[in-house]
Design an enzyme around this catalytic site. Sequence first.
Site, PDB file in Angstrom:
ATOM      1  N   HIS A  62       7.618 -28.802 -14.886  1.00  0.00           N
ATOM      2  CA  HIS A  62       9.011 -28.931 -15.326  1.00  0.00           C
ATOM      3  C   HIS A  62       9.747 -27.600 -15.178  1.00  0.00           C
ATOM      4  O   HIS A  62      10.927 -27.561 -14.843  1.00  0.00           O
ATOM      5  CB  HIS A  62       9.084 -29.409 -16.782  1.00  0.00           C
ATOM      6  CG  HIS A  62       8.512 -30.782 -16.976  1.00  0.00           C
ATOM      7  ND1 HIS A  62       8.733 -31.810 -16.089  1.00  0.00           N
ATOM      8  CD2 HIS A  62       7.711 -31.303 -17.951  1.00  0.00           C
ATOM      9  CE1 HIS A  62       8.095 -32.895 -16.500  1.00  0.00           C
ATOM     10  NE2 HIS A  62       7.465 -32.612 -17.621  1.00  0.00           N
ATOM     11  N   ASP A  70      11.581 -36.478  -9.563  1.00  0.00           N
ATOM     12  CA  ASP A  70      10.274 -36.988  -9.990  1.00  0.00           C
ATOM     13  C   ASP A  70       9.129 -36.191  -9.352  1.00  0.00           C
ATOM     14  O   ASP A  70       9.268 -35.678  -8.246  1.00  0.00           O
ATOM     15  CB  ASP A  70      10.184 -38.462  -9.581  1.00  0.00           C
ATOM     16  CG  ASP A  70       9.138 -39.217 -10.369  1.00  0.00           C
ATOM     17  OD1 ASP A  70       8.540 -38.632 -11.296  1.00  0.00           O
ATOM     18  OD2 ASP A  70       8.906 -40.398 -10.053  1.00  0.00           O
ATOM     19  N   GLY A  71       8.014 -36.127 -10.059  1.00  0.00           N
ATOM     20  CA  GLY A  71       6.799 -35.536  -9.482  1.00  0.00           C
ATOM     21  C   GLY A  71       6.445 -34.159 -10.039  1.00  0.00           C
ATOM     22  O   GLY A  71       5.523 -33.509  -9.530  1.00  0.00           O
ATOM     23  N   LEU A  79      31.874 -27.889  -8.238  1.00  0.00           N
ATOM     24  CA  LEU A  79      30.919 -28.995  -8.388  1.00  0.00           C
ATOM     25  C   LEU A  79      30.688 -29.342  -9.864  1.00  0.00           C
ATOM     26  O   LEU A  79      30.572 -28.440 -10.703  1.00  0.00           O
ATOM     27  CB  LEU A  79      29.573 -28.558  -7.774  1.00  0.00           C
ATOM     28  CG  LEU A  79      28.415 -29.512  -8.019  1.00  0.00           C
ATOM     29  CD1 LEU A  79      28.209 -30.408  -6.817  1.00  0.00           C
ATOM     30  CD2 LEU A  79      27.130 -28.774  -8.315  1.00  0.00           C
TER      31      LEU A  79
HETATM   32  C1  FPP Z   1       9.852 -36.143 -13.763  1.00  0.00           C
HETATM   33  O1  FPP Z   1       8.579 -35.656 -13.382  1.00  0.00           O
HETATM   34  C2  FPP Z   1      10.650 -35.085 -14.407  1.00  0.00           C
HETATM   35  C3  FPP Z   1      11.118 -35.096 -15.704  1.00  0.00           C
HETATM   36  C4  FPP Z   1      10.884 -36.205 -16.638  1.00  0.00           C
HETATM   37  C5  FPP Z   1      11.881 -33.956 -16.251  1.00  0.00           C
HETATM   38  C6  FPP Z   1      12.776 -33.318 -15.252  1.00  0.00           C
HETATM   39  C7  FPP Z   1      13.575 -32.244 -15.836  1.00  0.00           C
HETATM   40  C8  FPP Z   1      13.913 -31.098 -15.159  1.00  0.00           C
HETATM   41  C9  FPP Z   1      13.487 -30.806 -13.785  1.00  0.00           C
HETATM   42  C10 FPP Z   1      14.786 -30.055 -15.764  1.00  0.00           C
HETATM   43  C11 FPP Z   1      15.907 -30.592 -16.545  1.00  0.00           C
HETATM   44  C12 FPP Z   1      16.748 -29.530 -17.015  1.00  0.00           C
HETATM   45  C13 FPP Z   1      17.499 -29.580 -18.130  1.00  0.00           C
HETATM   46  C14 FPP Z   1      18.363 -28.450 -18.426  1.00  0.00           C
HETATM   47  C15 FPP Z   1      17.453 -30.713 -19.060  1.00  0.00           C
HETATM   48  P1  FPP Z   1       7.303 -36.317 -14.036  1.00  0.00           P
HETATM   49  O2  FPP Z   1       6.957 -35.566 -15.265  1.00  0.00           O
HETATM   50  O3  FPP Z   1       7.572 -37.777 -14.242  1.00  0.00           O
HETATM   51  O4  FPP Z   1       6.240 -36.086 -12.931  1.00  0.00           O
HETATM   52  P2  FPP Z   1       5.024 -37.073 -12.576  1.00  0.00           P
HETATM   53  O5  FPP Z   1       5.662 -38.353 -12.105  1.00  0.00           O
HETATM   54  O6  FPP Z   1       4.309 -36.341 -11.495  1.00  0.00           O
HETATM   55  O7  FPP Z   1       4.218 -37.251 -13.817  1.00  0.00           O
END
Ligand code: FPP
Length: 249
Positions: free
Chosen positions: A42, A25-26, A136
Amino acid sequence: MFDFFKNSKPRELETIPKHIGIIMDGNGRWAKKRMQPRVFGHKAGMDALQDITLMSSNIGVKVLTVYAFSTENWSRPEDEVSFIMKLPVDFFDKYVPKLHENNVKIQVMGERDRLPKETLKALEDACQLTKNNTGLILNFALNYGGRAELTKAMKEISEKVSQGILTTEDITEKVISDHLMTSELPEIYRNPDLIIRTSGEIRLSNFLPWQSAYSEFYFTPVFWPDFNQEEFTKALEEYSHRQRRFGKV
Ligand code: FPP
């Protein structure tokens, strides 16, 4: 290689969690802090994921389940959803070769129906390429929601009862576990030992509600793209000092 190991006592080495769940998250706030669009976060989040996966693989973690997209995330702005849905395509080109070299096996759990075709294809290609790897397991929770998972399991089990395949007495915790999306994981590693959530939020948000019954939790204010090996080591160190009693004394 990592300070955690250089300075660890044998007991700490024995306490490497076998299955770690991560709520990454974040990303959005990380990007905002840099005056960049959310999607920039992201992208950076994928780099963090690669580093943490490789470190986990090096230290003997068996399963890493990462919350990449929840069933609730569809309500985000359309362009952000479509960006996130393209991440698996980038992931396949940029990150999978190194993971494959490191014997990492990629698996995906979640409702596949609603995923765009290219997203599904990139994920299926990654799973197919790495399916014989023995290291893994990197398990993506994508379009995953814990309550939806439990609802689906209950429907499947009740269907089996109405068809006479199972009786009510046959329904044990094992039968329920066998009907969850984590049933694709080796049985002894289905439930996370440790769940990490970054960005300062202190909740599960529908992530593995059944499987987390006895998990240890580690919450950190660090945003996911900044969750590096040092931060991961802090989480592992803290975990190594927890006493897991599973309800016993
Ligand atoms: C949360 O941060 C993150 C997500 C919803 C997406 C996370 C995905 C990845 C890191 C990569 C995934 C990879 C694949 C291959 C699918 P947020 O957007 O909620 O951040 P915020 O809380 O600061 O708004």
